[in-house]
Design a protein around this motif. Structure first.
Motif, PDB file in Angstrom:
ATOM      1  N   LEU A 266       0.735  -1.276  -0.087  1.00 56.64           N
ATOM      2  CA  LEU A 266      -0.067   0.040  -0.150  1.00 56.64           C
ATOM      3  C   LEU A 266       0.847   1.190   0.089  1.00 56.64           C
ATOM      4  CD1 LEU A 266      -2.770  -1.263   2.273  1.00 56.64           C
ATOM      5  CD2 LEU A 266      -3.154  -0.391   0.166  1.00 56.64           C
ATOM      6  N   TYR A 267       2.095   1.083   0.532  1.00 55.56           N
ATOM      7  CA  TYR A 267       3.078   2.309   0.588  1.00 55.56           C
ATOM      8  C   TYR A 267       3.396   2.482  -0.733  1.00 55.56           C
ATOM      9  CZ  TYR A 267       3.129   2.247   5.499  1.00 55.56           C
ATOM     10  OH  TYR A 267       2.897   2.573   6.994  1.00 55.56           O
ATOM     11  N   ALA A 268       3.777   1.466  -1.465  1.00 59.63           N
ATOM     12  CA  ALA A 268       4.218   1.520  -2.929  1.00 59.63           C
ATOM     13  C   ALA A 268       2.919   2.100  -3.873  1.00 59.63           C
ATOM     14  CB  ALA A 268       4.476   0.096  -3.439  1.00 59.63           C
ATOM     15  N   ALA A 269       1.810   1.582  -3.532  1.00 59.20           N
ATOM     16  CA  ALA A 269       0.527   2.111  -4.221  1.00 59.20           C
ATOM     17  C   ALA A 269       0.289   3.612  -4.053  1.00 59.20           C
ATOM     18  CB  ALA A 269      -0.640   1.399  -3.922  1.00 59.20           C
ATOM     19  N   ALA A 270       0.707   4.273  -2.841  1.00 58.15           N
ATOM     20  CA  ALA A 270       0.598   5.488  -2.469  1.00 58.15           C
ATOM     21  C   ALA A 270       1.654   6.516  -3.278  1.00 58.15           C
ATOM     22  CB  ALA A 270       0.502   5.734  -1.011  1.00 58.15           C
ATOM     23  N   LEU A 271       2.695   5.752  -3.601  1.00 64.03           N
ATOM     24  CA  LEU A 271       3.683   6.488  -4.577  1.00 64.03           C
ATOM     25  C   LEU A 271       3.244   6.374  -5.951  1.00 64.03           C
ATOM     26  CD1 LEU A 271       6.876   5.464  -2.746  1.00 64.03           C
ATOM     27  CD2 LEU A 271       5.561   7.315  -2.358  1.00 64.03           C
ATOM     28  N   GLY A 272       2.349   5.512  -6.459  1.00 67.89           N
ATOM     29  CA  GLY A 272       2.082   5.388  -7.696  1.00 67.89           C
ATOM     30  C   GLY A 272       2.742   4.043  -8.593  1.00 67.89           C
ATOM     31  N   ARG A 273       3.405   3.381  -7.807  1.00 68.77           N
ATOM     32  CA  ARG A 273       4.105   2.273  -8.184  1.00 68.77           C
ATOM     33  C   ARG A 273       3.180   1.161  -8.732  1.00 68.77           C
ATOM     34  NH1 ARG A 273       7.051   6.099  -7.912  1.00 68.77           N
ATOM     35  NH2 ARG A 273       8.863   6.184  -7.048  1.00 68.77           N
ATOM     36  N   PRO A 274       3.370   0.557  -9.812  1.00 67.53           N
ATOM     37  CA  PRO A 274       2.541  -0.578 -10.264  1.00 67.53           C
ATOM     38  C   PRO A 274       2.602  -1.629  -9.328  1.00 67.53           C
ATOM     39  CG  PRO A 274       3.800   0.260 -12.112  1.00 67.53           C
ATOM     40  CD  PRO A 274       4.243   0.808 -11.026  1.00 67.53           C
ATOM     41  N   VAL A 275       1.464  -2.456  -9.199  1.00 62.37           N
ATOM     42  CA  VAL A 275       1.617  -3.609  -8.107  1.00 62.37           C
ATOM     43  C   VAL A 275       0.793  -4.815  -8.922  1.00 62.37           C
ATOM     44  CG1 VAL A 275       0.407  -4.588  -6.067  1.00 62.37           C
ATOM     45  CG2 VAL A 275       1.243  -1.996  -6.417  1.00 62.37           C
TER      46      VAL A 275
END
Length: 539
Positions: A266-275
């Motif tokens: 979720l931290y990665a998603a908050a940075l806009g990183r593809p998951v």
């Protein structure tokens, strides 16, 4: 603190007291956690001071901060504050507390004799407050939304992305981070072979892999067993993130994340990183939570060979909405927490700005140049050569084996068609003995009958290359320039490309310029006859 993970959360919050000599921080280890092994070592690295548990219980405190509701923290004298821990409350642990309730919202941990033991329950999102009110109304009456201090550290450190990638030696490769939570449903427990399997199918010059594990996994296994279990992936160049700060730096540096149901994604998603999802299902993930929504939206990785396609699908998704359901008030957590904590201390804050501490750059990987040997695939089309390198245990067909002296093992060195050695800084001792580029390359071809090309890599742009039948050449590798950036390929990969071209041409005249496709870009390789100065360069 009950674990290293809880300590790390506390350290992200303590800048609220920066500049205030009236506040003295002391830490204590709350007994009873299965993951307290690394907590004391992490505390020692931080430079903080420790109280024994008996000392902590016997004295009054102006404020008691904790990032976990579990254990005997409730017996410490003083106003107690429960801080955000992780990105929301997405998991229920069947063997702990109330069945199917997340521990962070579970009355079993939040109440003593029907009353909340915390004077303040700090939350990261308004939805968490609503869920707390539904599960434990008495605790919700003392709760407030402040945001997430760890996310704010990530956001404040975003401008350092290029620095972090440089520290990791990423270059223009695509950095993919695998994240694993702890427990029997984690990625590492369910699919322990995945990190190494990915290295075997992803070209080394196109992708860089990193692994982020929950601090509990570091504590459970210890660094010795952890690195032993992961040895095949680590030897192939995978970066293992440290459990404090480095994992966050890797999320900033990365291009995409492959995740189980742990909330790190979720931290990665908050940075806009593809998951990309790699969770095989189970009883821990709570439906309707932000993490469940993220995994429903993300493409799923079922086979290592399908990662490139899964990444393409993930890049077309905007997963920031899922993170918005876990984090409120970005950038505001420390000022809001400072107001609340100083209110409980009955003090006026110092008139100094409060801001998140920027993340430090990750340490360089143990083998920043990658594996010591590769299985190399090449395709020669006229004067254009495409090259892909994989670990030697790949099942993909290869053109030749390439190895680095002196780091490759004896079997790889003796079997390699291409052998290279990188120039080293001058020794700081008065007595030295150093190979020349000409002497070392000649020695390798003389000693190793299977070696067809020996190359001395003198700088990132210049090599001496000796081919068994074609002769000895100066090799210049021109950097690729585009969009105001200068991009360099690993010259060892270019040496493999030149070796393949020389072997495919009946006429091998120099000078000649080749176009080498290495990973995401192409570089020009200029091959010229070597002169005495090239041969005399010291390695």
């Amino acid at each position: 603190m009950r674990s290293a993970g809880a300590l790390h959360r506390l350290l992200d919050v303590l800048p609220v007291f920066d500049g205030d000599e009236r506040v003295v921080s002391r830490f204590t280890l709350v007994p009873g956690s299965d993951f307290d092994v690394d907590a004391l070592a992490a505390l020692d690295r931080s430079g903080a001071r420790l109280l024994t548990w008996d000392e902590a219980r016997s004295r009054a405190h102006g404020l008691v901060l904790t990032a976990s509701p579990k254990g005997a923290i409730r017996v410490l004298p003083g106003p107690r504050v429960l801080l955000p821990h992780g990105a929301g409350f997405n998991k229920a642990l069947p063997d702990e507390g109330s069945p199917h309730l997340p521990s962070g919202l579970d009355p079993h941990y939040l109440l003593v004799d029907g009353k909340p033991w915390a004077a303040l329950h700090a939350l990261a999102h308004g939805d968490q407050l609503d869920r707390l009110a539904a599960h434990c109304p008495p605790a919700a009456a003392r709760a407030t939304v402040v945001g997430d201090p760890t996310l704010d550290r990530l956001l404040a450190s975003l401008p350092r992305r290029d620095d972090f990638r440089a520290a990791l030696g990423t270059g223009e490769r695509r950095l993919v981070v695998l994240t694993s939570t702890w427990g029997p449903e984690s990625l590492l427990a369910r699919r322990p072979e995945l990190p190494a399997a990915l290295t075997r199918v992803l070209p080394h010059d196109t992708y860089q892999l990193a692994l982020v594990l929950h601090p509990n996994e570091h504590s459970r296994l210890g660094s010795y067993d952890l690195t032993r279990h992961l040895a095949p992936a680590l030897r192939a160049g995978t970066v293992l993130a440290g459990p404090y700060e480095e994992w966050a730096a890797l999320l900033i540096a990365c291009d995409a994340v492959v995740t189980d149901h742990g909330s790190t994604a979720l931290y990665a998603a908050a940075l806009g990183r593809p998951v990309v999802g790699a969770y095989d299902g189970g009883d821990e993930l709570i439906p309707g939570t932000p993490m469940a929504a993220l995994l429903e939206r993300a493409p799923r990785l079922t086979d290592p060979a399908g990662l490139a396609e899964a990444l393409r699908a993930a890049s077309a998704q905007d997963v920031r909405k899922c993170a918005h359901a876990a984090f409120d008030l970005p950038g505001e957590s420390l000022p809001r927490l400072r107001d609340e904590l100083y209110r409980l201390l009955d003090l006026r804050p110092r008139a100094v700005p409060v801001r998140p501490r920027p993340l430090p750059a990750p340490r360089r990987a143990a083998a920043p140049n990658g594996p010591a040997a590769y299985a190399v695939r090449t395709r020669v089309t006229g004067r254009r050569v495409a090259v892909e390198r994989f670990p030697t245990d790949t099942s993909l067909p290869a053109h030749h084996l390439a190895a680095e002296s002196p780091y490759a093992g004896p079997r790889e060195t003796q079997s390699a068609a291409v052998l290279w050695r990188r120039s080293r800084p001058a020794a700081g001792t008065p007595h030295t003995s150093t190979w020349t580029a000409g002497g070392w390359t000649a020695r390798m071809l003389d000693e190793l009958p299977y070696c067809g090309t020996a190359a001395a890599i003198l700088t990132p742009e210049r090599c001496l290359l000796r081919h068994r039948t074609a002769g000895t050449f100066r090799l210049r590798v021109e950097p690729h320039r585009a969009d105001g950036r200068v991009m360099r390929a690993d010259p060892a990969a270019v040496v493999s490309a030149v070796h393949s071209w020389l072997g495919s041409r009946p006429e091998r005249t120099a000078p000649v310029t080749l176009l080498c496709d290495v990973g995401p870009f192409s570089v020009r390789a200029v091959l010229e006859p070597a002169d005495d100065a090239d041969l005399d360069d010291e390695l």
